[in-house]
Design a protein around this motif. Structure first.
Motif, short mmCIF file in Angstrom:
data_model
loop_
_atom_site.label_atom_id
_atom_site.label_comp_id
_atom_site.label_asym_id
_atom_site.label_seq_id
_atom_site.Cartn_x
_atom_site.Cartn_y
_atom_site.Cartn_z
N TYR A 79 -8.53 2.76 2.98
CA TYR A 79 -8.70 1.27 2.15
C TYR A 79 -8.14 1.78 0.83
O TYR A 79 -8.52 2.14 0.13
CB TYR A 79 -10.02 0.73 2.14
N PRO A 80 -6.90 1.03 0.69
CA PRO A 80 -6.23 0.83 -0.74
C PRO A 80 -6.91 0.27 -1.73
O PRO A 80 -8.08 -0.35 -1.83
CB PRO A 80 -4.99 0.27 -0.70
N SER A 127 -7.54 -2.88 5.25
CA SER A 127 -7.30 -1.40 5.52
C SER A 127 -5.93 -1.01 5.59
O SER A 127 -4.96 -1.92 5.92
CB SER A 127 -7.96 -1.34 6.84
N ASP A 128 -5.63 0.12 5.29
CA ASP A 128 -4.18 0.81 5.46
C ASP A 128 -4.14 1.16 7.04
O ASP A 128 -4.71 1.87 7.53
CB ASP A 128 -4.11 1.89 4.51
N TYR A 150 0.63 -1.33 -0.13
CA TYR A 150 -0.05 0.04 -0.04
C TYR A 150 0.85 1.21 0.16
O TYR A 150 0.46 2.22 -0.71
CB TYR A 150 -1.09 -0.06 1.46
N GLU A 151 2.01 1.16 0.90
CA GLU A 151 2.75 2.42 0.88
C GLU A 151 3.90 2.70 -0.44
O GLU A 151 4.06 3.73 -0.98
CB GLU A 151 3.88 2.21 1.98
N SER A 152 4.19 1.40 -1.06
CA SER A 152 4.86 1.52 -2.18
C SER A 152 4.24 1.82 -3.56
O SER A 152 4.76 2.45 -4.43
CB SER A 152 5.75 0.12 -2.31
N ILE A 153 3.07 1.30 -3.57
CA ILE A 153 2.43 1.46 -4.72
C ILE A 153 1.24 2.40 -4.60
O ILE A 153 0.17 2.75 -5.61
CB ILE A 153 1.70 0.11 -5.12
N ILE A 154 1.21 3.16 -3.67
CA ILE A 154 -0.01 4.33 -3.46
C ILE A 154 0.03 5.34 -4.62
O ILE A 154 -1.20 5.88 -4.72
CB ILE A 154 0.43 4.98 -2.17
#
Length: 431
Positions: free
Chosen positions: A201-202, A193-194, A135-139
């Motif tokens: 929610y990603p 959930s993030d 979620y953090e890398s592909i945000i």
């Protein structure tokens, strides 16, 4: 077209059955997590090699470190997950090793196939995808990042049941179901959930997606996710969804299909009943690509983010007994159809180009609150080449989440032939 009553009765009568009390097995394999904390996959594959036919495989109450892809096939087996399977956070490794699922250039970390298999967790067994790193890398990428994997793929799985499992922070789609039939998926909990405050929610963390599969039943699911709760994609037939609760999702998605130029795809005989939606964008919606290939894809003019020109149809869908709370998220109509998904609308008449026939779709007995600045109940954009037929909306009581007034925006329609139970009050924004 089936009536609503006969359709739901048909669905309940054809739920796949599976005997939970399998006969005692003398062939039992207990999977061990290496004491040094290394990859448990070699031990899992060894257990499957020894007990993957007419056996029982047990994951104990511990955490198993998963650092390798798996492609497995079992026959007449019980798999008992009492602990947690946790995938590693090495993104580069998974991008280089994830297994293709054969559609939309998607991939997965585990292809789980077989016949007469019972995979169960008793409400405690957990699959943890360590999705936070994804979620953090592909945000920054709204679209599907190449080789970002699904948590598990039920591939070529037949006459089987998946019950009582928890899925947490899936890397991408939680569960893809492809080339499978006669499955019952019961009491599944998904939370994608993030963990970062305020990030919600990603995208692209669907609960489940069906492809080239028949007679698949979902009962007693709870999904928290930033995308589709359950999506029926290419050649999904006889899909039954009942007694489910969805939070923060995009709702039930029929599609998208028609993404592959000149391929024939269908969605047929889908029933969904007794479903609750909270803080979601829509309840149930249909989406097909346009009849002219197009799209805006950073990675080239290929699926999953570009395409169109497919043939086929969507037919006989019944959505009945829905409760919604704060649905719409400011702009979405609870019910919708688009035949212009991801299309380049600068191409003249592209939203009228699809040849995918949509017919016999019913939304009935829907009540609750809507957060929708337009106030529209439905938005039905059908193709001018094949107008939608048999579109019904009945017994709807939707109210504004703010003041409780009856939703009065009406129904936006393009190319809807003889609507039943409602009147078109305007045209959709897509032309």
């Amino acid at each position: 077209m089936f009536s609503r009553t006969s359709t739901v009765a048909f669905a309940l009568a054809t739920l796949p059955s599976f005997t939970a009390a399998l006969p005692p097995r003398s062939n039992v394999c207990n999977v061990e997590q290496p004491t040094d904390g290394t990859d448990a996959v070699p031990n899992i594959l060894d257990a499957i090699d020894k007990c993957g036919t007419d056996g029982r495989i047990v994951f104990s109450e511990t955490t198993y470190n998963i650092s390798s892809v798996m492609n497995t096939y079992l026959t007449n087996v019980e798999v008992d997950v009492q602990g947690t399977l946790q995938w590693s956070t090495n993104i580069d490794h998974w991008l280089n090793t994830s297994l293709p699922v054969g559609y939309q250039n998607q991939s997965t970390v585990w292809i789980f196939g077989g016949d007469n298999v019972w995979l169960h967790g008793g409400g405690v067994g957990t699959f943890n995808g360590s999705g936070q790193v994804w979620y953090e890398s592909i945000i920054a990428f709204f679209d599907n990042y190449p080789r970002r994997p699904h948590q598990i793929t039920l591939g070529n799985l037949t006459n089987s049941a998946i019950t009582g499992l928890n899925f947490y922070q899936s890397q991408m789609w939680t569960m893809s179901i492809i080339n499978s039939s006669d499955l019952h998926l019961d009491s599944i909990t998904i939370n994608n959930s993030d963990a970062r405050p305020g990030h919600g929610y990603p995208q692209n963390t669907d609960g489940a997606d069906t492809l080239f599969s028949n007679n698949i039943t979902f009962t007693n699911w709870t999904v928290e996710s930033g995308d589709d709760a359950i999506s029926c994609k290419a050649n999904s037939t006889n899909i039954h969804i009942a007694n489910c609760t969805f939070h923060h999702t995009n709702g039930l998605a029929m599609g998208s299909i028609a993404q592959y130029n000149d391929n024939f795809e269908i969605i047929e005989n889908v029933t969904a009943t007794n479903i609750s939606f909270y803080d979601s964008t829509q309840a149930a919606y249909l989406k097909t690509w346009a009849g002219i290939p197009s799209g805006n894809n950073t990675y080239g003019p290929y699926p999953p983010n570009a395409g169109g020109g497919g043939r086929g149809y969507i037919k006989n869908l019944t959505f009945f007994d829905f409760t919604v709370s704060n649905i719409g998220q400011g702009k979405f109509a609870p019910f919708s159809i688009t035949q212009c998904y991801f299309a380049n609308e600068s191409i003249p008449n592209i939203c009228d180009s699809s040849t995918m026939q949509i017919s016999d779709v019913v939304w009935e007995d829907v009540r609750g609150t809507v957060n929708n600045s337009g106030g529209d109940v439905g938005s039905f954009q059908c193709s001018g080449r094949v107008p939608c037929t048999g579109i019904e909306v009945r017994d709807v009581d939707l109210r504004d989440v703010g003041d409780g007034s009856v939703l009065g925006g009406g129904y936006l329609c393009s190319n809807v032939s003889e609507p039943v139970g409602f009147e078109c009050t305007g045209v959709t924004g897509q032309t």
